[in-house]
Design a protein around this motif. Structure first.
Motif, short mmCIF file in Angstrom:
data_model
loop_
_atom_site.label_atom_id
_atom_site.label_comp_id
_atom_site.label_asym_id
_atom_site.label_seq_id
_atom_site.Cartn_x
_atom_site.Cartn_y
_atom_site.Cartn_z
N PHE A 97 0.84 -1.20 0.00
CA PHE A 97 0.00 0.00 0.00
C PHE A 97 0.87 1.26 0.00
O PHE A 97 0.65 2.19 -0.77
CB PHE A 97 -0.92 0.00 1.22
CG PHE A 97 -1.66 1.30 1.41
CD1 PHE A 97 -2.87 1.52 0.78
CD2 PHE A 97 -1.14 2.31 2.23
CE1 PHE A 97 -3.55 2.72 0.94
CE2 PHE A 97 -1.81 3.51 2.40
CZ PHE A 97 -3.02 3.71 1.75
N GLU A 153 1.34 4.44 -2.76
CA GLU A 153 0.94 5.81 -2.39
C GLU A 153 2.14 6.72 -2.18
O GLU A 153 2.01 7.83 -1.65
CB GLU A 153 0.11 5.77 -1.10
CG GLU A 153 -1.20 5.01 -1.21
CD GLU A 153 -2.22 5.72 -2.09
OE1 GLU A 153 -1.99 6.91 -2.42
OE2 GLU A 153 -3.23 5.09 -2.45
N GLN A 158 -2.07 6.10 10.19
CA GLN A 158 -3.03 5.19 10.81
C GLN A 158 -3.20 5.52 12.29
O GLN A 158 -4.33 5.53 12.82
CB GLN A 158 -2.55 3.75 10.63
CG GLN A 158 -3.61 2.70 10.89
CD GLN A 158 -3.10 1.32 10.52
OE1 GLN A 158 -1.91 1.02 10.60
NE2 GLN A 158 -4.00 0.45 10.11
N GLN A 172 -5.39 8.58 12.81
CA GLN A 172 -6.72 8.57 12.19
C GLN A 172 -7.85 8.92 13.15
O GLN A 172 -8.75 9.67 12.81
CB GLN A 172 -6.99 7.19 11.57
CG GLN A 172 -8.30 7.13 10.78
CD GLN A 172 -8.48 5.80 10.09
OE1 GLN A 172 -7.76 4.83 10.34
NE2 GLN A 172 -9.45 5.74 9.20
N ALA A 184 -8.09 11.20 4.55
CA ALA A 184 -8.58 10.33 3.48
C ALA A 184 -7.59 9.19 3.22
O ALA A 184 -7.99 8.04 3.00
CB ALA A 184 -8.80 11.14 2.21
N MET A 185 -6.30 9.52 3.26
CA MET A 185 -5.28 8.50 3.06
C MET A 185 -5.32 7.47 4.19
O MET A 185 -5.25 6.26 3.96
CB MET A 185 -3.89 9.15 3.00
CG MET A 185 -2.75 8.16 2.81
SD MET A 185 -2.60 7.58 1.11
CE MET A 185 -1.88 9.03 0.34
N ARG A 239 -7.90 4.88 3.89
CA ARG A 239 -7.64 3.85 2.88
C ARG A 239 -6.66 2.79 3.37
O ARG A 239 -6.59 1.70 2.79
CB ARG A 239 -7.10 4.48 1.59
CG ARG A 239 -8.09 5.39 0.89
CD ARG A 239 -7.71 5.59 -0.57
NE ARG A 239 -6.43 6.23 -0.75
CZ ARG A 239 -6.22 7.56 -0.76
NH1 ARG A 239 -7.25 8.38 -0.57
NH2 ARG A 239 -5.02 8.06 -0.96
N GLY A 291 -7.90 -0.74 4.20
CA GLY A 291 -8.11 -1.66 3.09
C GLY A 291 -6.89 -2.49 2.77
O GLY A 291 -7.00 -3.61 2.26
#
Length: 217
Positions: free
Chosen positions: A37, A41, A52, A55, A112-113, A116, A119
């Motif tokens: 990931f 990115e 993370q 968040q 927003a990152m 994601r 996922g």
């Protein structure tokens, strides 16, 4: 005489060693997912983990806290933070609890990152979800027990866990399916509902935390 044939399990590592090996293998697989990931990115894994961690922390965090969570030096954490700031994913501002200190916050793009990132590790959550519910609860309880032991070594970073919260009341309902209690919500808590990262958590004093974690010690 072939002693190995007499005891074919002689060289089997201790269960504790195999537990650590299994956790390490799982961590490697999850780290690979995070690398995949992050590379896509234009991040590195440490930068992705910082996003993370931030968040669900709208109040911001200190650099020293990030370094402790990642088990890296303050200098290394600072390098990762600087890169995230330059990418427009983080910004620095006055800490809400101390106007003289600086805290780190997610920008809208950073939030927003961070959303994601989950996922990237969805495959691991899917694997856990495929276990029977009773086995999931048993596994969670075992992990709490392991964390409780690790905390005795002072090598486990601070968490916003239920068991570290001033509102957590252990074994208030003995013999019930939900033996513990959340005083903030005034509701019983089963092991399956205990959180490792609760945004509403208020840290308990050290003596209370130690008493709470003894539930799983």
């Amino acid at each position: 005489m072939d002693t190995k044939s007499d005891n074919p399990w002689k060289d089997t590592p201790e269960i504790s060693a195999r537990i650590v090996t299994a956790i390490g293998r799982i961590a490697s697989v999850m780290r690979s997912g995070m690398w995949e990931f992050a590379t896509a990115e234009n991040l590195n894994p440490a930068q992705a983990e910082i996003l993370q961690l931030l968040q669900s922390r709208s109040q911001g965090v200190r650099l020293s806290w990030l370094a402790a969570q990642l088990s890296i030096s303050a200098a290394s954490a600072s390098d990762s933070v600087s890169a995230l700031v330059s990418k427009g994913l983080l910004y620095k501002a006055r800490a809400e609890d101390d106007g003289r200190a600086t805290a780190l916050f997610l920008t809208e793009e950073g939030a927003a990152m961070a959303a994601r990132i989950g996922g990237a590790l969805g495959f691991a959550e899917d694997a856990a979800a495929a276990l029977p519910v009773a086995r999931q609860t048993e596994l969670l309880s075992g992990l709490f027990k392991l964390i409780a032991q690790l905390q005795k070594t002072d090598r486990f970073p601070e968490m916003r866990a239920c068991l570290s919260c001033q509102f957590f009341e252990p074994n208030r309902h003995p013999g019930k399916s939900a033996p513990h209690h959340c005083a903030m919500l005034n509701v019983p808590l089963s092991v399956a509902l205990l959180r490792l990262d609760c945004p509403e958590q208020l840290p308990a004093d050290p003596a209370t935390r130690q008493r709470n974690w003894k539930v799983f010690a």
